[in-house]
Design a protein around this motif. Sequence first.
Motif, PDB file in Angstrom:
ATOM      1  N   ASP A  66     -15.020  47.193  34.380  1.00 29.85           N
ATOM      2  CA  ASP A  66     -13.566  47.135  34.439  1.00 29.85           C
ATOM      3  C   ASP A  66     -13.053  46.629  35.779  1.00 29.85           C
ATOM      4  OD1 ASP A  66     -13.178  47.914  31.851  1.00 29.85           O
ATOM      5  OD2 ASP A  66     -13.012  50.053  32.319  1.00 29.85           O
ATOM      6  N   ALA A  67     -13.688  47.021  36.872  1.00 34.25           N
ATOM      7  CA  ALA A  67     -13.222  46.579  38.189  1.00 34.25           C
ATOM      8  C   ALA A  67     -13.358  45.068  38.336  1.00 34.25           C
ATOM      9  CB  ALA A  67     -14.017  47.290  39.291  1.00 34.25           C
TER      10      ALA A  67
ATOM     11  N   GLY B 119      -9.015  38.919  36.472  1.00 29.03           N
ATOM     12  CA  GLY B 119      -7.680  38.725  35.913  1.00 29.03           C
ATOM     13  C   GLY B 119      -6.636  38.429  36.985  1.00 29.03           C
ATOM     14  N   ILE B 120      -6.688  39.158  38.083  1.00 24.36           N
ATOM     15  CA  ILE B 120      -5.725  38.942  39.170  1.00 24.36           C
ATOM     16  C   ILE B 120      -5.941  37.580  39.818  1.00 24.36           C
ATOM     17  CG2 ILE B 120      -5.036  39.742  41.476  1.00 24.36           C
ATOM     18  CD1 ILE B 120      -5.531  42.621  40.392  1.00 24.36           C
TER      19      ILE B 120
ATOM     20  N   CYS C 220      -3.264  34.446  39.875  1.00 22.78           N
ATOM     21  CA  CYS C 220      -2.839  33.789  41.126  1.00 22.78           C
ATOM     22  C   CYS C 220      -3.113  32.286  41.058  1.00 22.78           C
ATOM     23  CB  CYS C 220      -3.559  34.404  42.323  1.00 22.78           C
ATOM     24  SG  CYS C 220      -3.049  36.094  42.668  1.00 22.78           S
ATOM     25  N   TYR C 221      -4.261  31.914  40.551  1.00 25.98           N
ATOM     26  CA  TYR C 221      -4.594  30.494  40.416  1.00 25.98           C
ATOM     27  C   TYR C 221      -3.601  29.797  39.492  1.00 25.98           C
ATOM     28  CZ  TYR C 221      -7.283  26.283  39.415  1.00 25.98           C
ATOM     29  OH  TYR C 221      -7.673  24.987  39.268  1.00 25.98           O
ATOM     30  N   ALA C 222      -3.275  30.442  38.390  1.00 28.75           N
ATOM     31  CA  ALA C 222      -2.332  29.853  37.434  1.00 28.75           C
ATOM     32  C   ALA C 222      -0.947  29.688  38.060  1.00 28.75           C
ATOM     33  CB  ALA C 222      -2.251  30.708  36.174  1.00 28.75           C
ATOM     34  N   ILE C 223      -0.504  30.659  38.818  1.00 26.66           N
ATOM     35  CA  ILE C 223       0.810  30.563  39.457  1.00 26.66           C
ATOM     36  C   ILE C 223       0.821  29.428  40.477  1.00 26.66           C
ATOM     37  CG2 ILE C 223       2.380  31.736  41.067  1.00 26.66           C
ATOM     38  CD1 ILE C 223       1.680  34.350  39.553  1.00 26.66           C
ATOM     39  N   ILE C 224      -0.236  29.301  41.248  1.00 28.17           N
ATOM     40  CA  ILE C 224      -0.288  28.270  42.292  1.00 28.17           C
ATOM     41  C   ILE C 224      -0.417  26.867  41.695  1.00 28.17           C
ATOM     42  CG2 ILE C 224      -1.722  27.365  44.176  1.00 28.17           C
ATOM     43  CD1 ILE C 224      -2.384  30.322  44.823  1.00 28.17           C
TER      44      ILE C 224
END
Length: 180
Positions: A156-157, A163-164, A168-172
């Motif tokens: 899970d970690a 996922g995070i 972030c990559y998608a936003i950038i």
Amino acid sequence: MPPRAELDHHSYDASDALAKASIALSSTKRSSTDVPNLAKAKASLRQRERRRRPRLVFRSTHGITGSVATLCVCIAIGAHHVNIIPNVLSILAAIASVVTASSGMSIVDQAPKQTIVMERPFKVVPPHRDAFKRTAASIYYLSARTCWNTISNNNDALNWIWGISALCYAIIKFIPNPRD
């Protein structure tokens, strides 16, 4: 539209060859042999037109790796349906796709910055270079996601970290930037 670096500059239009033949005949003094020469030129033109090479030539790294990546992706999709080493083929397809996208980034500068598609009723000007860069970024994302889904375990970690970082990559990379 294919990148300009991969267009075959040696092929030419049939009308160009016919024009050259008629100009050559008109610039010289006409004699009784002009009509057969023109007929020969037209016959040669027809024969050349039948066996004309395609305009797109895969001499560059981008063309070759693109063909290989397409083949790998098709084989990987087929392997998933019949369950024959799908994980290895998926990773190979992802690697080939990343190499193709990376080699395509070197020819992005040949694309126009933007082209006016439509003037009325409103002006549409898509930014080509930015679209190519976003396409390459989406290939990187999908390849990383394919590799992650193939090799990840149920930790899970690590899934949260993935996922995070993917968010972030998608936003950038995917949200258009006003300075572009």
